[in-house]
Design a protein around this motif. Structure first.
Motif, mmCIF file in Angstrom:
data_model
loop_
_atom_site.group_PDB
_atom_site.id
_atom_site.type_symbol
_atom_site.label_atom_id
_atom_site.label_comp_id
_atom_site.label_asym_id
_atom_site.label_seq_id
_atom_site.Cartn_x
_atom_site.Cartn_y
_atom_site.Cartn_z
ATOM 1 N N PHE A 155 9.736 -5.638 29.097
ATOM 2 C CA PHE A 155 11.135 -4.959 29.520
ATOM 3 C C PHE A 155 10.934 -3.813 30.026
ATOM 4 O O PHE A 155 11.692 -3.198 31.057
ATOM 5 N N VAL A 184 15.994 -3.144 23.500
ATOM 6 C CA VAL A 184 15.821 -3.943 24.852
ATOM 7 C C VAL A 184 16.209 -2.993 26.219
ATOM 8 O O VAL A 184 15.581 -2.678 26.994
ATOM 9 N N GLU A 192 16.695 -11.241 28.161
ATOM 10 C CA GLU A 192 15.532 -11.562 28.340
ATOM 11 C C GLU A 192 15.440 -12.853 29.144
ATOM 12 O O GLU A 192 14.382 -12.894 29.940
ATOM 13 N N VAL A 245 13.757 -0.981 29.009
ATOM 14 C CA VAL A 245 14.158 -1.017 30.301
ATOM 15 C C VAL A 245 14.539 0.488 30.967
ATOM 16 O O VAL A 245 14.160 0.821 32.246
#
Length: 646
Positions: A279, A33, A339, A37
């Motif tokens: 993301f 994740v 999230e 980003v």
């Protein structure tokens, strides 16, 4: 129909950024994740380099990622896991969420923020990332430990709380009668939708899903599941509620069926692709300049998450009767946002409750807290193990019978592998002592009268209490490579002559354990492969002596590969060597001492004028022109080749 080249170029940018960021996160052993980003930052309009032309279009695509994420959360929602820690989860999670919201509002009031901003900050940071948490526990092999079960239980309830917060957040604002009526209407709609939901889940969907499964078409089956998820999300949106709520309820519909595991398995790849897109889009929207201009706000939010959530969660779990060690680990694991916070902050921004600065700062704070969480969790676990923080009322349970232990086995780790070894030692009447970080395991061992220690086997004080100076053997079975290496180092430092066995999973951990001083390394995958080979060859009714001979060569090659790991990274191989007129010609295998001199195993010999001899005996004569198939490491094969004259 002509395709829009700009759209496809942007789509390529997004997935290339996801691959690059994900690869960097994987190399750095960080959650993917975080990498997604960071990849989004690389293609952001706010950073130099290539950037997306139409960010708004990808925000719409990212909504599909939210729907699929919540859909899969509903499918995976385990009432059984929740039941095992029901009181801590059902009471502790809502209480912790409310306290965190209050902490955000109180901090905002103290710093002079508008009341609604402080409330929104508290809501956004009140839920943790389930994906980050689950990955952390799985990587450390602690998913089924006491703190692992509590963490998962609380995160499941927090997922439910996130759904509720998504519903109520748009209606929050000034406490006017109209706003309160709107909030009541939103909650009423959410409750009202449960009536047809339960009817559909019990009467309508089961036979439809059975029909879809009976088609034996994987495409139709997946499409039916997607229709249920997206259709329910669209229905809740039409009622003025969150699409996330509808997707979650659709997942619960699937969860009650016999096909949940199959649907989830087919859905995961699609979900992961769209979640990655979500993301990356989050990273695209981060304005680094805006974040840098609001560093005090960023520092406040990071402190609220890392310190505030850790203290509040740990205090709540400890107040509900869990040991201090478990409470601290649970508080640390939940000291991050991910999230669901991304989704909540988007909902708050869309409702006009927060400014763009708060939105940008929240995205940056999530990156920082995710990055810090894994390192903080490792440090907390090490500190807890070193200090032995089990709580006064648990001290008796964690006590060990160390007096008089001599020539015993020190068993570091008591999971599936360690418990099997313990059972074998008990069968032969061999005394052993267990070092384990799971309080539930220690409690069970103490009840059985098995000497045990709660703590981290990597700490010298724990090993001293285990009587390493009087032990006959140490076996390290902890799955995490770093902890295993530290345990071996500690054992070797206290007892240079102590035999140490350890398990490993990859080349990097193997090398680290060898350098730390392990005497013998066992790879579970190799043992599993040997067992499968044995059973497969026996099922094919091959002669037992040939099967055992092959397994002997296989294990010998693997052991030699491990023994030479520090000098060579190459794997063993089979090579055919043509016999020349060198020193080995006209000698028997026994006379040539092939295995003793070269370390290779002769698999077969194809005679120059004759048959193929499989598993040749020691009396087999090597003749010029024979083709000899040998099994060994590259340097061993080269040495044999030189002597054979091939």
């Amino acid at each position: 129909m002509s395709a829009d080249p700009v759209l496809f170029r942007d789509l390529a940018y997004v997935f290339i950024a996801a691959v690059v960021g994900g690869a960097l996160a994987w190399i750095a052993r960080q959650p993917l994740v975080l990498g997604y980003v960071v990849g989004g930052l690389l293609i952001s309009p706010f950073t130099p380099g290539p950037s997306l032309s139409d960010v708004h279009s990808f925000e719409l695509f990212a909504e599909i990622g939210v729907v699929l994420l919540m859909f899969s959360v509903g499918i995976e929602f385990s009432l059984r896991d929740l039941h095992r820690v029901r009181w801590v989860a059902l009471l502790g999670a809502p209480l912790a969420v409310l306290l965190t919201i209050g902490l955000g509002a109180g901090t905002g009031a103290a710093l002079g923020w508008p009341p609604l901003q402080g409330l929104m900050v508290g809501i956004v940071i009140s839920v943790s990332s389930t994906m980050v948490l689950a990955r952390l526990l799985m990587e450390r092999g602690e998913l089924h430990s006491r703190h692992g079960r509590v963490l998962i239980g609380i995160s499941l309830v927090e997922d439910l709380a996130a759904v509720v917060l998504m519903v109520v957040t748009p209606e929050l604002g000034s406490l006017e009668t109209k706003r309160l009526l709107g909030l009541g209407a939103a909650l009423g709609k959410s409750a009202l939708i449960l009536v047809p939901f339960w009817y559909l889940s019990s009467k309508v969907f089961p036979p439809l899903m059975t029909r879809a499964a009976q088609t034996r078409s994987s495409e139709l089956f997946l499409l039916f599941a997607l229709a249920v998820g997206l259709g329910t999300a669209a229905a809740t949106q039409a009622m003025g509620l969150s699409v996330a709520l509808g997707a979650f309820l659709a997942g619960l519909l699937i969860n009650e069926s016999d096909y949940a595991h199959e649907i989830l398995a087919r859905l995961l790849s699609l979900r992961d692709a769209f979640v990655a897109l979500f993301f990356v889009t989050v990273g695209v929207l981060i304005d680094v300049r805006s974040v840098l201009s609001n560093l005090p706000l960023l520092a406040t939010m990071v402190a609220l998450v890392v310190v505030g959530k850790l203290v509040l969660r740990a205090a709540v779990v400890w107040a509900l009767g869990q040991p201090l060690s478990t409470s601290l680990l649970v508080g640390t694991g939940l000291a991050q946002i991910g999230e669901f916070s991304f989704v909540l902050v988007q909902v708050a921004r869309s409702a006009g409750h927060i400014s763009q600065d708060v939105y940008q700062t929240t995205l940056a704070a999530s990156l920082i807290t995710i990055l810090l969480n894994a390192a903080l969790f490792r440090a907390m676990e090490s500190w807890v193990g070193k200090l032995g923080l089990g709580g006064r009322r648990h001290r008796k349970e964690l006590a060990v019978e160390r007096a008089g232990l001599r020539d015993h086995v020190v068993l570091c780790g008591f999971g599936r592998v360690g418990s099997a070894i313990g059972e074998a030692l008990e069968s032969f009447g061999i005394r052993y002592l267990v070092i384990e970080l799971d309080p539930d395991v220690i409690k069970g061992l103490a009840a059985r009268g098995v000497p045990c220690l709660f703590g981290d086997a990597g700490h010298g004080r724990i090993l001293e209490h285990a009587g390493v100076d009087r032990a006959a053997l140490a076996v390290v079975t902890v799955p995490e490579a770093d902890r295993a290496r530290l345990a071996v180092q500690g054992l070797r430092r206290l007892r240079p002559d102590l035999p140490i066995l350890a398990r490993f999973h990859d080349a990097a951990s193997r090398d680290g354990l060898l350098r730390a001083g392990a005497d013998e390394l066992i790879q579970p995958e190799t043992e599993a492969a040997a067992t499968l080979i044995r059973h497969a060859l026996r099922r094919l009714e091959l002669p037992q002596e040939r099967v055992l001979a092959y397994l002997g060569r296989f294990r010998g090659a693997m052991e030699r590969a491990q023994a030479n790991a520090g000098a060579a990274e190459a794997l063993p191989a089979v090579e055919e060597v043509v016999m020349g007129s060198g020193p080995l010609a006209d000698q028997t295998l026994g006379e040539a001492r092939v295995r003793e001199r070269f370390g290779v195993t002769v698999v077969a010999i194809t005679k120059a004028r004759g048959p193929v001899l499989h598993n040749p005996t020691a009396d087999t004569v090597l003749r010029t022109g024979d083709r000899v198939r040998v099994f060994g490491l590259p340097d061993q094969l080269a040495s044999f080749r030189r002597e054979a004259g091939g």
